[in-house]
Design an enzyme around this catalytic site. Structure first.
Site, PDB file in Angstrom:
ATOM      1  N   ASP A 178       0.866  -1.179   0.000  1.00 61.41           N
ATOM      2  CA  ASP A 178       0.000   0.000   0.000  1.00 61.41           C
ATOM      3  C   ASP A 178       0.905   1.231   0.000  1.00 61.41           C
ATOM      4  OD1 ASP A 178      -2.457   1.548   0.341  1.00 61.41           O
ATOM      5  OD2 ASP A 178      -1.804   1.896   2.391  1.00 61.41           O
ATOM      6  N   SER A 179       0.294   2.389  -0.172  1.00 60.51           N
ATOM      7  CA  SER A 179       1.063   3.640  -0.113  1.00 60.51           C
ATOM      8  C   SER A 179       1.538   3.932   1.310  1.00 60.51           C
ATOM      9  CB  SER A 179       0.175   4.797  -0.570  1.00 60.51           C
ATOM     10  OG  SER A 179      -0.865   4.987   0.371  1.00 60.51           O
ATOM     11  N   TYR A 189      -0.705   8.552  -2.176  1.00 58.33           N
ATOM     12  CA  TYR A 189      -0.643   8.333  -3.622  1.00 58.33           C
ATOM     13  C   TYR A 189      -1.889   8.945  -4.311  1.00 58.33           C
ATOM     14  CZ  TYR A 189       2.991   4.615  -3.483  1.00 58.33           C
ATOM     15  OH  TYR A 189       4.142   3.888  -3.353  1.00 58.33           O
ATOM     16  N   CYS A 224      -4.432  -1.609  -1.888  1.00 59.72           N
ATOM     17  CA  CYS A 224      -4.530  -0.168  -2.127  1.00 59.72           C
ATOM     18  C   CYS A 224      -5.480   0.038  -3.298  1.00 59.72           C
ATOM     19  CB  CYS A 224      -3.148   0.385  -2.467  1.00 59.72           C
ATOM     20  SG  CYS A 224      -3.144   2.135  -2.873  1.00 59.72           S
ATOM     21  N   ASN A 225      -6.553   0.770  -3.062  1.00 58.96           N
ATOM     22  CA  ASN A 225      -7.529   1.020  -4.131  1.00 58.96           C
ATOM     23  C   ASN A 225      -6.941   1.912  -5.216  1.00 58.96           C
ATOM     24  OD1 ASN A 225     -10.562   0.208  -3.086  1.00 58.96           O
ATOM     25  ND2 ASN A 225      -9.156   0.604  -1.419  1.00 58.96           N
ATOM     26  N   GLU A 272      -2.663   9.128   8.360  1.00 62.05           N
ATOM     27  CA  GLU A 272      -1.216   8.856   8.460  1.00 62.05           C
ATOM     28  C   GLU A 272      -0.595   9.678   9.594  1.00 62.05           C
ATOM     29  OE1 GLU A 272       1.076   6.841   6.748  1.00 62.05           O
ATOM     30  OE2 GLU A 272      -0.430   5.878   5.482  1.00 62.05           O
ATOM     31  N   CYS A 327     -10.895   2.968   0.066  1.00 64.47           N
ATOM     32  CA  CYS A 327      -9.494   3.306   0.316  1.00 64.47           C
ATOM     33  C   CYS A 327      -9.140   2.521   1.566  1.00 64.47           C
ATOM     34  CB  CYS A 327      -9.331   4.805   0.562  1.00 64.47           C
ATOM     35  SG  CYS A 327      -7.697   5.243   1.206  1.00 64.47           S
ATOM     36  N   HIS A 329      -7.166   2.953   3.818  1.00 66.76           N
ATOM     37  CA  HIS A 329      -6.974   3.737   5.053  1.00 66.76           C
ATOM     38  C   HIS A 329      -8.311   3.942   5.800  1.00 66.76           C
ATOM     39  CE1 HIS A 329      -3.066   4.760   3.313  1.00 66.76           C
ATOM     40  NE2 HIS A 329      -2.737   5.390   4.428  1.00 66.76           N
TER      41      HIS A 329
HETATM   42  N1  DGL Z   1      -4.708   3.278   0.953  1.00 62.76           N
HETATM   43  C1  DGL Z   1      -4.746   3.687  -0.385  1.00 62.76           C
HETATM   44  C2  DGL Z   1      -6.018   3.340  -1.104  1.00 62.76           C
HETATM   45  O1  DGL Z   1      -6.596   2.311  -0.806  1.00 62.76           O
HETATM   46  C3  DGL Z   1      -4.050   4.928  -0.839  1.00 62.76           C
HETATM   47  C4  DGL Z   1      -4.195   6.154  -0.073  1.00 62.76           C
HETATM   48  C5  DGL Z   1      -3.289   7.237  -0.593  1.00 62.76           C
HETATM   49  O2  DGL Z   1      -2.082   7.031  -0.552  1.00 62.76           O
HETATM   50  O3  DGL Z   1      -3.784   8.274  -1.041  1.00 62.76           O
HETATM   51  O4  DGL Z   1      -6.447   4.024  -1.996  1.00 62.76           O
END
Ligand code: DGL
Length: 271
Positions: A10-11, A42, A73-74, A154, A187, A189
């Protein structure tokens, strides 16, 4: 049978929300996780940048000897899954969007009004609406980018007034105006603020892709006869920057499981 580890990335720390489900459902599998905490988020970056970062992480995981790559990570799944599958034709690449869209398709009726919330990149890709509508054109889908959530998570503002205000800022009107009754946390997160969202909007049913991805991982391992027969070695969690919150979250995960966890920092050159 295949005792090589599964790579998950993931990011940042978001992908860790899928790890307890993986450990619970597939306890014999060893995991190598990479969180790009130095370069998160990301979701507000150019697709080309996300692709470069994803290539670097996937290369690292492959060099580490993984048998499968799980894109927890989506943002990456919505833009780079096909590209990574081409880059590594011999390694199954498991994205998170398909299993989550399948859950919507199998559990919603034409009466449901489904809200997809995610990063800018994920929402701009339109992939959730496309996948859901390709199977069920009768389900109403609404999408909303919530770019401030990831930086706040984060930074450790998970259960705070500022998070509550931010949730209201994005979701109050979105839910009300579209009469949303089901919401996809698109997402990885967002499950970290899932309990707050549930508390604030108790009538809304939440779909959590971090949970759904395990179904895909399991069925691909089964189909390819790649299950490990025993847990050989420790799960390893890498981060490009060992932030306090990343470390704290690994502690949370390890308290709830018997998995052994090792910290290691990995520097990746910015390109
Ligand atoms: N956790 C990530 C997702 O599922 C990326 C979040 C990010 O880095 O912006 O999209």
């Amino acid at each position: 049978m295949d005792n090589r580890p599964i790579g998950v990335f993931d990011s940042g720390l978001g992908g860790l929300t899928s790890v307890p489900y993986l450990i619970e459902r597939l306890p014999q599998e060893r995991l190598i996780y990479f969180g790009d905490t130095a370069r998160t988020p990301y979701g507000s970056k150019a697709v080309k940048t996300v692709m470069n970062f994803s290539d670097q992480i996937a290369d690292f995981l492959v060099e580490s000897g993984v048998k499968m790559i799980v894109i927890a990570c989506n943002t990456v799944s919505s833009t780079c899954a096909a590209h990574l599958a081409e880059r590594y034709p011999d390694i199954p690449i498991v994205g998170i969007i398909q299993p989550a869209a399948d859950k919507v398709v199998s559990s919603c009726s034409s009466l449901n009004r489904v809200g997809i919330i995610g990063t800018k990149v994920t929402i701009q890709s339109g992939i959730y609406a496309e996948m859901i509508r390709s199977k069920r054109s009768d389900i109403d889908v609404f999408e909303m980018a919530c770019p401030a959530f990831v930086p706040l998570i984060e930074e450790g503002f998970r259960d705070s007034d500022i998070m509550e205000l931010t949730i209201r800022y994005y979701l109050d009107d979105f839910i009300l105006e579209n009469r949303i009754d089901t919401m996809v946390l698109a997402c990885t997160h967002y499950p970290l603020i899932g309990s707050m969202i549930r508390r604030m909007y108790p009538d809304i049913r939440i779909i959590n892709p971090s949970e759904e991805i395990v179904t895909s991982v399991e069925s691909i391992l089964k189909e390819k006869d790649m299950f490990a027969d025993s847990h050989t070695g420790d799960n390893v969690f890498y981060a490009s920057d060992l932030s306090e919150n990343f470390v704290a979250m690994i502690d949370e995960i390890s308290r709830n499981t018997t998995a052994k966890i090792e910290f290691k920092n990995l520097e990746i050159d910015k390109k």
